[in-house]
Design a protein around this motif. Structure first.
Motif, PDB file in Angstrom:
ATOM      1  N   ASP A   1       0.828  -1.212   0.000  1.00  0.00           N
ATOM      2  CA  ASP A   1       0.000   0.000   0.000  1.00  0.00           C
ATOM      3  C   ASP A   1       0.863   1.263   0.000  1.00  0.00           C
ATOM      4  OD1 ASP A   1      -2.245  -1.506  -0.042  1.00  0.00           O
ATOM      5  OD2 ASP A   1      -2.814  -1.167   2.045  1.00  0.00           O
ATOM      6  N   ILE A   2       1.865   1.283   0.845  1.00  0.00           N
ATOM      7  CA  ILE A   2       2.755   2.452   0.901  1.00  0.00           C
ATOM      8  C   ILE A   2       3.551   2.552  -0.397  1.00  0.00           C
ATOM      9  CG2 ILE A   2       4.746   3.443   2.091  1.00  0.00           C
ATOM     10  CD1 ILE A   2       3.686   2.311   4.674  1.00  0.00           C
ATOM     11  N   ALA A   3       3.880   1.411  -0.979  1.00  0.00           N
ATOM     12  CA  ALA A   3       4.617   1.412  -2.245  1.00  0.00           C
ATOM     13  C   ALA A   3       3.780   2.038  -3.363  1.00  0.00           C
ATOM     14  CB  ALA A   3       5.014  -0.013  -2.616  1.00  0.00           C
ATOM     15  N   ILE A   4       2.494   1.708  -3.397  1.00  0.00           N
ATOM     16  CA  ILE A   4       1.599   2.298  -4.398  1.00  0.00           C
ATOM     17  C   ILE A   4       1.512   3.809  -4.196  1.00  0.00           C
ATOM     18  CG2 ILE A   4      -0.782   2.445  -5.184  1.00  0.00           C
ATOM     19  CD1 ILE A   4       0.610  -0.044  -6.147  1.00  0.00           C
ATOM     20  N   LEU A   5       1.350   4.222  -2.955  1.00  0.00           N
ATOM     21  CA  LEU A   5       1.281   5.651  -2.646  1.00  0.00           C
ATOM     22  C   LEU A   5       2.582   6.353  -3.034  1.00  0.00           C
ATOM     23  CD1 LEU A   5      -0.272   8.003  -1.367  1.00  0.00           C
ATOM     24  CD2 LEU A   5       0.685   7.333   0.856  1.00  0.00           C
ATOM     25  N   ALA A   6       3.704   5.703  -2.749  1.00  0.00           N
ATOM     26  CA  ALA A   6       5.005   6.277  -3.095  1.00  0.00           C
ATOM     27  C   ALA A   6       5.167   6.430  -4.600  1.00  0.00           C
ATOM     28  CB  ALA A   6       6.131   5.404  -2.541  1.00  0.00           C
TER      29      ALA A   6
ATOM     30  N   LEU B   1      -4.091   0.747  -9.164  1.00  0.00           N
ATOM     31  CA  LEU B   1      -2.701   0.285  -9.084  1.00  0.00           C
ATOM     32  C   LEU B   1      -2.542  -0.799  -8.022  1.00  0.00           C
ATOM     33  CD1 LEU B   1      -0.707   3.628  -9.460  1.00  0.00           C
ATOM     34  CD2 LEU B   1      -0.888   1.768 -11.119  1.00  0.00           C
ATOM     35  N   LYS B   2      -3.327  -0.736  -6.981  1.00  0.00           N
ATOM     36  CA  LYS B   2      -3.270  -1.744  -5.914  1.00  0.00           C
ATOM     37  C   LYS B   2      -3.708  -3.112  -6.437  1.00  0.00           C
ATOM     38  CE  LYS B   2      -5.173  -2.768  -1.316  1.00  0.00           C
ATOM     39  NZ  LYS B   2      -3.886  -3.202  -0.749  1.00  0.00           N
ATOM     40  N   GLU B   3      -4.618  -3.111  -7.417  1.00  0.00           N
ATOM     41  CA  GLU B   3      -5.103  -4.373  -7.968  1.00  0.00           C
ATOM     42  C   GLU B   3      -4.126  -4.990  -8.963  1.00  0.00           C
ATOM     43  OE1 GLU B   3      -8.006  -6.157  -7.326  1.00  0.00           O
ATOM     44  OE2 GLU B   3      -8.044  -4.804  -5.604  1.00  0.00           O
ATOM     45  N   LEU B   4      -3.370  -4.158  -9.657  1.00  0.00           N
ATOM     46  CA  LEU B   4      -2.526  -4.654 -10.739  1.00  0.00           C
ATOM     47  C   LEU B   4      -1.510  -5.720 -10.319  1.00  0.00           C
ATOM     48  CD1 LEU B   4      -1.887  -1.441 -12.864  1.00  0.00           C
ATOM     49  CD2 LEU B   4      -3.177  -3.462 -13.523  1.00  0.00           C
ATOM     50  N   PRO B   5      -0.750  -5.523  -9.225  1.00  0.00           N
ATOM     51  CA  PRO B   5       0.237  -6.550  -8.857  1.00  0.00           C
ATOM     52  C   PRO B   5      -0.382  -7.907  -8.548  1.00  0.00           C
ATOM     53  CG  PRO B   5       0.710  -4.485  -7.733  1.00  0.00           C
ATOM     54  CD  PRO B   5      -0.648  -4.343  -8.354  1.00  0.00           C
ATOM     55  N   LYS B   6      -1.651  -7.931  -8.145  1.00  0.00           N
ATOM     56  CA  LYS B   6      -2.302  -9.191  -7.810  1.00  0.00           C
ATOM     57  C   LYS B   6      -2.460 -10.086  -9.035  1.00  0.00           C
ATOM     58  CE  LYS B   6      -4.981  -7.116  -4.036  1.00  0.00           C
ATOM     59  NZ  LYS B   6      -6.334  -6.824  -3.507  1.00  0.00           N
ATOM     60  N   PHE B   7      -2.458  -9.468 -10.205  1.00  0.00           N
ATOM     61  CA  PHE B   7      -2.639 -10.235 -11.435  1.00  0.00           C
ATOM     62  C   PHE B   7      -1.333 -10.420 -12.198  1.00  0.00           C
ATOM     63  CE2 PHE B   7      -6.742  -8.436 -10.428  1.00  0.00           C
ATOM     64  CZ  PHE B   7      -7.602  -9.502 -10.638  1.00  0.00           C
ATOM     65  N   THR B   8      -0.225 -10.169 -11.506  1.00  0.00           N
ATOM     66  CA  THR B   8       1.070 -10.333 -12.147  1.00  0.00           C
ATOM     67  C   THR B   8       1.469 -11.805 -12.141  1.00  0.00           C
ATOM     68  OG1 THR B   8       1.747  -8.140 -11.411  1.00  0.00           O
ATOM     69  CG2 THR B   8       3.485  -9.618 -12.124  1.00  0.00           C
ATOM     70  N   PRO B   9       1.491 -12.455 -13.309  1.00  0.00           N
ATOM     71  CA  PRO B   9       1.817 -13.889 -13.359  1.00  0.00           C
ATOM     72  C   PRO B   9       3.191 -14.214 -12.783  1.00  0.00           C
ATOM     73  CG  PRO B   9       0.937 -13.114 -15.456  1.00  0.00           C
ATOM     74  CD  PRO B   9       1.197 -11.902 -14.631  1.00  0.00           C
ATOM     75  N   ASP B  10       4.106 -13.259 -12.857  1.00  0.00           N
ATOM     76  CA  ASP B  10       5.475 -13.515 -12.393  1.00  0.00           C
ATOM     77  C   ASP B  10       5.527 -13.825 -10.900  1.00  0.00           C
ATOM     78  OD1 ASP B  10       5.322 -11.025 -14.371  1.00  0.00           O
ATOM     79  OD2 ASP B  10       6.979 -12.315 -14.984  1.00  0.00           O
ATOM     80  N   LEU B  11       4.521 -13.403 -10.142  1.00  0.00           N
ATOM     81  CA  LEU B  11       4.546 -13.609  -8.701  1.00  0.00           C
ATOM     82  C   LEU B  11       4.128 -15.015  -8.299  1.00  0.00           C
ATOM     83  CD1 LEU B  11       3.102 -10.221  -7.366  1.00  0.00           C
ATOM     84  CD2 LEU B  11       5.474 -10.938  -7.598  1.00  0.00           C
ATOM     85  N   THR B  12       3.602 -15.803  -9.260  1.00  0.00           N
ATOM     86  CA  THR B  12       3.237 -17.179  -8.938  1.00  0.00           C
ATOM     87  C   THR B  12       4.474 -18.043  -8.703  1.00  0.00           C
ATOM     88  OG1 THR B  12       3.150 -17.714 -11.296  1.00  0.00           O
ATOM     89  CG2 THR B  12       1.093 -17.004 -10.249  1.00  0.00           C
ATOM     90  N   ASP B  13       5.563 -17.672  -9.341  1.00  0.00           N
ATOM     91  CA  ASP B  13       6.833 -18.382  -9.152  1.00  0.00           C
ATOM     92  C   ASP B  13       7.946 -17.344  -9.081  1.00  0.00           C
ATOM     93  OD1 ASP B  13       8.687 -20.387  -8.895  1.00  0.00           O
ATOM     94  OD2 ASP B  13       8.855 -20.724 -11.066  1.00  0.00           O
ATOM     95  N   PRO B  14       8.009 -16.581  -7.979  1.00  0.00           N
ATOM     96  CA  PRO B  14       8.941 -15.453  -7.893  1.00  0.00           C
ATOM     97  C   PRO B  14      10.403 -15.878  -7.895  1.00  0.00           C
ATOM     98  CG  PRO B  14       7.947 -15.887  -5.752  1.00  0.00           C
ATOM     99  CD  PRO B  14       7.221 -16.748  -6.748  1.00  0.00           C
TER     100      PRO B  14
END
Length: 270
Positions: free
Chosen positions: A63-68, A129-142
């Motif tokens: 959350d703070i990252a999105i705000l930043a 913007l808060k929703e976007l990272p949740k749909f990042t496929p790369d995070l399934t296998d970081p």
């Protein structure tokens, strides 16, 4: 090549607060041609915002990252586009004639409509913007590389900032400039229609980020084009064309529309 570099730095000087070489000036010739690099400047703003997100997300919270990232973008541009959006909210919210709208738009003071509009658009940007990272496929296998983990998120940011600035260039191309040019922040750029070369280069820079994304994300451009066109027609209906503030509002609305389109594509298409 040297001339094109000067034109690019002129665009960077016009749209941001970033330092530019001393040889960059307010040459009328370069300012008129600078629109070709507006989407490229959008890349820079997006990368600064994205880097801010990555740093704060690693050490604090998402959350703070999105705000930043939002604050970083505002500081980079000097709230150039947000100011235009707020002025448009005040003018079209409080004015019922062309003369009244243009008079309010020239007023440096911020009214109720402007404040409400800014709160609304910044809140919408934060939530999207808060929703976007949740749909990042790369995070399934970081991986250990944070840039690879958020590759798609960063590319979407770059695409959003580039496409939204292209909408301003297209508005300049197809619609007429109104209000007193001597008091407008966009006078140097809008004093003449952009050339075919300028428009073509702007389109290339705006579309280039999609080469590194799945083709499905290009679908998000469709609602951006539609909303930008309808917004431009709305401006034409009330004041006969557009102003510099209208271009700022166009960028902000187009950016949010693109984020929303990407979320829909991520959720229901890919």
């Amino acid at each position: 090549m040297k001339k094109e570099i000067r034109i690019f730095f002129t665009a960077l000087m016009f749209l941001t607060r970033l330092p530019v070489p001393k040889f960059t000036d307010h040459s009328q010739e370069y300012l008129e041609k600078s629109a070709r690099y507006f989407p490229l400047v959008g890349w820079i703003v997006a990368l600064i915002s994205g880097l801010s997100f990555l740093v704060f997300n690693k050490y604090v919270s998402e959350d703070i990252a999105i705000l930043a990232s939002i604050i970083a973008g505002i500081f980079t541009t000097g709230a150039f586009h947000e100011d235009g959006f707020a002025d448009v909210c005040d003018a079209f919210g409080g004015g019922w004639t062309k003369e009244k709208i243009l008079m309010i738009m020239k007023d440096s003071r911020l009214g109720t409509y402007g404040v409400t509009g800014l709160i609304g658009i910044l809140a919408a940007k934060f939530l999207l913007l808060k929703e976007l990272p949740k749909f990042t496929p790369d995070l399934t296998d970081p991986s250990l590389n944070i840039f690879l983990n958020y590759k798609n998120f960063l590319l979407v940011l770059v695409a959003a900032h580039a496409i939204s600035r292209l909408m301003g260039v297209l508005t300049i191309c197809f619609f007429d400039y109104v209000t007193d040019p001597d008091t407008s922040k966009s006078k140097p750029v809008t004093s003449s229609k952009p050339s075919r070369v300028t428009v073509l280069l702007a389109i290339v820079f705006a579309l280039l980020p999609f080469v590194f994304l799945s083709w499905h994300f290009a679908l998000a451009i469709i609602p951006v084009l539609f909303i930008a066109w309808r917004l431009a027609l709305y401006f034409k209906k009330w004041i006969g064309g557009y102003t510099g503030d209208c271009l700022g509002a166009m960028q902000q609305v187009s950016e949010l529309t693109f984020y929303l389109g990407v979320l829909i594509v991520w959720r229901y298409v890919i």
